[in-house]
Design a protein around this motif. Structure first.
Motif, PDB file in Angstrom:
ATOM      1  N   SER A  78      45.349  49.102  38.217  1.00  0.00           N
ATOM      2  CA  SER A  78      45.833  48.387  39.403  1.00  0.00           C
ATOM      3  C   SER A  78      44.658  47.834  40.203  1.00  0.00           C
ATOM      4  N   LEU A 114      44.648  41.573  30.853  1.00  0.00           N
ATOM      5  CA  LEU A 114      43.560  41.745  31.829  1.00  0.00           C
ATOM      6  C   LEU A 114      42.296  41.034  31.345  1.00  0.00           C
ATOM      7  N   TYR A 151      39.100  33.481  34.645  1.00  0.00           N
ATOM      8  CA  TYR A 151      38.419  33.361  35.935  1.00  0.00           C
ATOM      9  C   TYR A 151      36.958  32.955  35.737  1.00  0.00           C
ATOM     10  N   VAL A 159      42.798  37.191  31.651  1.00  0.00           N
ATOM     11  CA  VAL A 159      42.702  36.684  33.021  1.00  0.00           C
ATOM     12  C   VAL A 159      41.249  36.725  33.499  1.00  0.00           C
ATOM     13  N   GLY A 192      36.842  33.465  46.219  1.00  0.00           N
ATOM     14  CA  GLY A 192      36.098  32.403  45.547  1.00  0.00           C
ATOM     15  C   GLY A 192      36.553  31.010  45.944  1.00  0.00           C
ATOM     16  N   ALA A 193      37.815  30.883  46.343  1.00  0.00           N
ATOM     17  CA  ALA A 193      38.325  29.583  46.779  1.00  0.00           C
ATOM     18  C   ALA A 193      37.638  29.150  48.079  1.00  0.00           C
ATOM     19  N   LEU A 206      40.524  41.213  40.711  1.00  0.00           N
ATOM     20  CA  LEU A 206      40.554  39.830  40.225  1.00  0.00           C
ATOM     21  C   LEU A 206      41.296  38.922  41.199  1.00  0.00           C
ATOM     22  N   ALA A 207      42.395  39.438  41.764  1.00  0.00           N
ATOM     23  CA  ALA A 207      43.166  38.633  42.729  1.00  0.00           C
ATOM     24  C   ALA A 207      42.338  38.338  43.971  1.00  0.00           C
ATOM     25  N   VAL A 208      41.645  39.367  44.477  1.00  0.00           N
ATOM     26  CA  VAL A 208      40.813  39.177  45.669  1.00  0.00           C
ATOM     27  C   VAL A 208      39.669  38.213  45.364  1.00  0.00           C
ATOM     28  N   ALA A 209      39.053  38.370  44.192  1.00  0.00           N
ATOM     29  CA  ALA A 209      37.937  37.496  43.825  1.00  0.00           C
ATOM     30  C   ALA A 209      38.397  36.041  43.724  1.00  0.00           C
ATOM     31  N   ALA A 210      39.593  35.832  43.178  1.00  0.00           N
ATOM     32  CA  ALA A 210      40.107  34.458  43.065  1.00  0.00           C
ATOM     33  C   ALA A 210      40.336  33.854  44.447  1.00  0.00           C
ATOM     34  N   ALA A 211      40.853  34.666  45.376  1.00  0.00           N
ATOM     35  CA  ALA A 211      41.111  34.162  46.726  1.00  0.00           C
ATOM     36  C   ALA A 211      39.810  33.908  47.477  1.00  0.00           C
ATOM     37  N   ALA A 239      43.143  44.741  38.508  1.00  0.00           N
ATOM     38  CA  ALA A 239      43.956  43.534  38.722  1.00  0.00           C
ATOM     39  C   ALA A 239      43.828  43.056  40.165  1.00  0.00           C
ATOM     40  N   CYS A 240      43.778  44.003  41.098  1.00  0.00           N
ATOM     41  CA  CYS A 240      43.649  43.654  42.518  1.00  0.00           C
ATOM     42  C   CYS A 240      42.288  43.003  42.771  1.00  0.00           C
TER      43      CYS A 240
END
Lengths: 132, 111
Positions: free
Chosen positions: B94, B17, B24, B20, B107-108, B100-105, B97-98
């Motif tokens: 959880s 964690l 990011y 990752v 942020g794109a 970080l996934a949302v932030a990566a999406a 981790a979720c």
């Protein structure tokens, strides 16, 4: 779940029934609960690996791909990661409840979803490299 | 042994964690090794939130591990504690981790 066929502390016990968090049934052998917890953690690490891949594709590594292709790969990876992070604790809880009630463990579509999703992403990555 | 292995699984997960989250936060790589040096403040919030969750998890695991005699004894059952962490800790890891996934999406889109 496969470790220890002959629990040294016995099978399900009434001792842990009071801490079952509102669920009916009795607490299963602690080794099975710990195995369930490790499985949950393995799913979270899988989700984190997918997030790392998404960060690399979307933010870090310069790729000579079509913009839409790059976004598709990144969003597919983050989407899979989000599905896993939402489903993993629910799966832990469902397995825990099944063990407390001495029922068969519920099946999960998550391994298939993850495998198919990662295979599709790999295919798109290959296409991205040859179609750049 | 089972409790110790589970604690190690927790530690591995928390280390991943952190890795990752720091990945990011890193600046984008550019050809020729040039770094943008861009302002990473827009990436700072999800990373700080993740690290805050991480700190809470570490404290919780440490306290529970010590109070259960290194994973050997739960006062309520007289047996090794199961699970090693409380269920809310699983929800928290959880959620981190979720996030970080949302932030990566997201942020794109934001660039």
């Amino acid at each position: 779940m496969t470790e220890g066929n002959e629990p040294s502390g016995g099978g399900p016990t009434d001792a842990g029934a009071q801490r079952s968090g509102g669920s009916r049934g009795v607490e299963p052998d602690y080794r099975f609960t710990l195995a369930n917890e490790r499985t949950f953690l393995a799913w979270i690490r899988t989700a984190l690996a997918l997030v790392a891949g998404a960060v690399a594709v979307l933010h870090l590594v310069p790729l000579n791909w079509e913009s839409g292709l790059r976004l598709a790969v990144g969003f597919a990876l983050t989407g899979l990661a989000i599905v896993i992070t939402v489903y993993a604790p629910l799966r832990w809880l469902r397995v825990q409840k099944a063990m407390r009630r001495d029922q068969a463990l519920p099946m999960s579509a998550l391994p298939v979803i993850t495998a198919v999703g990662v295979a599709l992403v790999c295919a798109v990555v290959l296409l991205g490299n040859y179609w750049s | 042994m089972q409790a110790e292995r589970t604690l190690l699984a927790w530690q591995r997960t928390l280390i991943v964690l952190v890795a990752v989250a720091l990945l990011y936060l890193r600046d984008p790589l550019l050809p020729g090794g040039v770094q943008t040096g861009g302002d990473p403040l827009n990436r700072l919030f999800p990373v700080l939130a993740t690290l805050a969750a991480l700190g809470g998890l570490i404290v919780h695991l440490r306290r529970r591990w010590r109070s259960t005699e290194h994973g050997l004894h739960d006062d309520r059952t007289g047996r090794p504690p199961a699970p090693v962490a409380r269920p809310w800790a699983m929800v928290l890891v959880s959620a981190a981790a979720c996030l970080l996934a949302v932030a990566a999406a997201v942020g794109a889109f934001a660039g």
